[in-house]
Design a protein around this motif. Structure first.
Motif, PDB file in Angstrom:
ATOM      1  N   GLN A   1       0.794  -1.230  -0.045  1.00 61.13           N
ATOM      2  CA  GLN A   1       0.219  -0.002  -0.058  1.00 61.13           C
ATOM      3  C   GLN A   1       0.970   1.162  -0.028  1.00 61.13           C
ATOM      4  OE1 GLN A   1      -2.413  -0.399   3.225  1.00 61.13           O
ATOM      5  NE2 GLN A   1      -4.157  -1.811   2.287  1.00 61.13           N
ATOM      6  N   PHE A   2       2.092   1.272   0.815  1.00 57.42           N
ATOM      7  CA  PHE A   2       2.746   2.260   0.708  1.00 57.42           C
ATOM      8  C   PHE A   2       3.644   2.530  -0.740  1.00 57.42           C
ATOM      9  CE2 PHE A   2       7.016   4.227   1.446  1.00 57.42           C
ATOM     10  CZ  PHE A   2       6.883   5.336   2.245  1.00 57.42           C
ATOM     11  N   MET A   3       3.980   1.536  -1.199  1.00 52.63           N
ATOM     12  CA  MET A   3       4.448   1.659  -2.553  1.00 52.63           C
ATOM     13  C   MET A   3       3.664   1.873  -3.784  1.00 52.63           C
ATOM     14  SD  MET A   3       7.611   1.277  -1.613  1.00 52.63           S
ATOM     15  CE  MET A   3       8.483   0.996  -3.343  1.00 52.63           C
ATOM     16  N   LYS A   4       2.603   1.734  -3.671  1.00 54.84           N
ATOM     17  CA  LYS A   4       1.308   2.047  -4.486  1.00 54.84           C
ATOM     18  C   LYS A   4       1.043   3.633  -4.645  1.00 54.84           C
ATOM     19  CE  LYS A   4      -2.341  -0.010  -3.783  1.00 54.84           C
ATOM     20  NZ  LYS A   4      -3.841  -0.650  -3.750  1.00 54.84           N
ATOM     21  N   GLN A   5       1.448   4.338  -3.593  1.00 55.21           N
ATOM     22  CA  GLN A   5       1.121   5.967  -3.622  1.00 55.21           C
ATOM     23  C   GLN A   5       2.273   6.177  -4.671  1.00 55.21           C
ATOM     24  OE1 GLN A   5       2.156   7.682  -0.142  1.00 55.21           O
ATOM     25  NE2 GLN A   5       0.801   6.301   1.067  1.00 55.21           N
ATOM     26  N   PRO A   6       1.394   7.270  -5.513  1.00 56.70           N
ATOM     27  CA  PRO A   6       2.346   8.027  -6.713  1.00 56.70           C
ATOM     28  C   PRO A   6       3.623   8.892  -6.052  1.00 56.70           C
ATOM     29  CG  PRO A   6       0.154   9.185  -6.280  1.00 56.70           C
ATOM     30  CD  PRO A   6       0.443   7.886  -5.170  1.00 56.70           C
ATOM     31  N   ASN A   7       3.833   9.107  -4.827  1.00 58.98           N
ATOM     32  CA  ASN A   7       4.918   9.905  -4.465  1.00 58.98           C
ATOM     33  C   ASN A   7       5.685   8.984  -3.289  1.00 58.98           C
ATOM     34  OD1 ASN A   7       2.985  10.116  -2.425  1.00 58.98           O
ATOM     35  ND2 ASN A   7       3.228  12.212  -2.125  1.00 58.98           N
ATOM     36  N   HIS A   8       5.737   7.712  -3.605  1.00 58.05           N
ATOM     37  CA  HIS A   8       6.232   7.127  -2.448  1.00 58.05           C
ATOM     38  C   HIS A   8       7.876   7.203  -2.156  1.00 58.05           C
ATOM     39  CE1 HIS A   8       6.989   4.322  -5.975  1.00 58.05           C
ATOM     40  NE2 HIS A   8       8.233   3.884  -5.439  1.00 58.05           N
ATOM     41  N   GLU A   9       8.342   7.496  -3.200  1.00 64.04           N
ATOM     42  CA  GLU A   9       9.727   7.697  -3.040  1.00 64.04           C
ATOM     43  C   GLU A   9      10.234   9.248  -2.025  1.00 64.04           C
ATOM     44  OE1 GLU A   9       9.145   7.772  -6.410  1.00 64.04           O
ATOM     45  OE2 GLU A   9       9.808   5.759  -6.972  1.00 64.04           O
ATOM     46  N   LYS A  10       9.334   9.969  -2.309  1.00 72.78           N
ATOM     47  CA  LYS A  10       9.475  11.086  -1.140  1.00 72.78           C
ATOM     48  C   LYS A  10       8.883  11.003   0.102  1.00 72.78           C
ATOM     49  CE  LYS A  10       7.352  15.830  -0.664  1.00 72.78           C
ATOM     50  NZ  LYS A  10       5.999  16.183  -0.596  1.00 72.78           N
ATOM     51  N   ARG A  11       7.717  10.094   0.259  1.00 70.10           N
ATOM     52  CA  ARG A  11       7.377   9.591   1.493  1.00 70.10           C
ATOM     53  C   ARG A  11       8.299   8.551   2.274  1.00 70.10           C
ATOM     54  NH1 ARG A  11       2.790  11.310   3.986  1.00 70.10           N
ATOM     55  NH2 ARG A  11       1.091  10.576   3.029  1.00 70.10           N
ATOM     56  N   LEU A  12       9.018   7.939   1.166  1.00 71.05           N
ATOM     57  CA  LEU A  12      10.125   6.934   2.074  1.00 71.05           C
ATOM     58  C   LEU A  12      11.361   7.652   2.525  1.00 71.05           C
ATOM     59  CD1 LEU A  12      10.607   4.311   2.284  1.00 71.05           C
ATOM     60  CD2 LEU A  12      11.817   3.950   0.280  1.00 71.05           C
ATOM     61  N   LYS A  13      11.744   8.872   1.969  1.00 70.40           N
ATOM     62  CA  LYS A  13      12.704   9.998   2.495  1.00 70.40           C
ATOM     63  C   LYS A  13      12.213  10.552   3.726  1.00 70.40           C
ATOM     64  CE  LYS A  13      15.720  10.335  -1.252  1.00 70.40           C
ATOM     65  NZ  LYS A  13      16.348   9.255  -1.193  1.00 70.40           N
ATOM     66  N   GLU A  14      10.843  10.943   3.531  1.00 68.38           N
ATOM     67  CA  GLU A  14      10.448  11.627   4.780  1.00 68.38           C
ATOM     68  C   GLU A  14      10.147  10.658   5.838  1.00 68.38           C
ATOM     69  OE1 GLU A  14       6.345  12.826   3.725  1.00 68.38           O
ATOM     70  OE2 GLU A  14       6.919  14.431   2.429  1.00 68.38           O
ATOM     71  N   LEU A  15       9.888   9.346   5.781  1.00 68.22           N
ATOM     72  CA  LEU A  15       9.749   8.365   6.738  1.00 68.22           C
ATOM     73  C   LEU A  15      11.270   7.934   7.447  1.00 68.22           C
ATOM     74  CD1 LEU A  15       7.772   6.545   8.391  1.00 68.22           C
ATOM     75  CD2 LEU A  15       8.250   4.665   6.611  1.00 68.22           C
ATOM     76  N   GLU A  16      12.267   8.198   6.219  1.00 66.97           N
ATOM     77  CA  GLU A  16      13.696   7.738   6.686  1.00 66.97           C
ATOM     78  C   GLU A  16      14.085   8.840   8.030  1.00 66.97           C
ATOM     79  OE1 GLU A  16      17.707   6.547   4.748  1.00 66.97           O
ATOM     80  OE2 GLU A  16      16.002   7.398   3.522  1.00 66.97           O
ATOM     81  N   ALA A  17      13.384  10.025   7.771  1.00 68.87           N
ATOM     82  CA  ALA A  17      13.942  11.082   8.538  1.00 68.87           C
ATOM     83  C   ALA A  17      13.213  10.932  10.096  1.00 68.87           C
ATOM     84  CB  ALA A  17      13.336  12.472   7.897  1.00 68.87           C
ATOM     85  N   VAL A  18      12.277  10.318  10.308  1.00 68.38           N
ATOM     86  CA  VAL A  18      11.434   9.958  11.305  1.00 68.38           C
ATOM     87  C   VAL A  18      12.396   9.229  12.096  1.00 68.38           C
ATOM     88  CG1 VAL A  18       9.612   9.137  12.579  1.00 68.38           C
ATOM     89  CG2 VAL A  18       9.445  10.317  10.441  1.00 68.38           C
TER      90      VAL A  18
END
Length: 114
Positions: free
Chosen positions: A56-73
């Motif tokens: 579900q996370f990877m299906k998002q159109p902006n998953h690369e950006k969200r992955l970087k945001e999650l990496e910052a957490v």
């Protein structure tokens, strides 16, 4: 053997058996004990749920950006971030289990390391 000793042993053995049965009833009913079959089923469900969460996370159109945001957490707060975003919920589910969010965070952590 004396009759008194025989009676003491008889009641002692019955007390031991009853105590063991009561301990098992309490352990399985309220103590969280499970059989190995139940544990295997729960593990399979958790793995499947975490895979669905990552999908579900990877299906998002902006998953690369969200992955970087999650990496910052911080790593210990990632499960909370996933819960807030709702990726840990299975279709039709109101609220997911924290264990699913934690497993999802671990799965996404592997993607971050690639």
């Amino acid at each position: 053997m004396k009759p008194e000793t025989t009676a003491k042993m008889k009641y002692g053995v019955w007390g031991l058996i009853c105590g063991a049965v009561i301990a098992m009833i309490i352990g399985f009913a309220w103590g969280g004990w499970t059989t190995s079959g139940t544990t295997r089923t729960m593990t399979k469900e958790a793995v499947l749920a975490s895979q669905i969460c990552v999908a579900q996370f990877m299906k998002q159109p902006n998953h690369e950006k969200r992955l970087k945001e999650l990496e910052a957490v911080d790593s210990w707060k990632r499960a909370e971030a996933i819960e807030k975003s709702g990726w840990d919920k299975m279709p039709g589910q109101e609220k997911a289990d924290y264990a699913v969010a934690r497993a999802c965070a671990d799965g996404l952590d592997l993607l971050m390391k690639k």
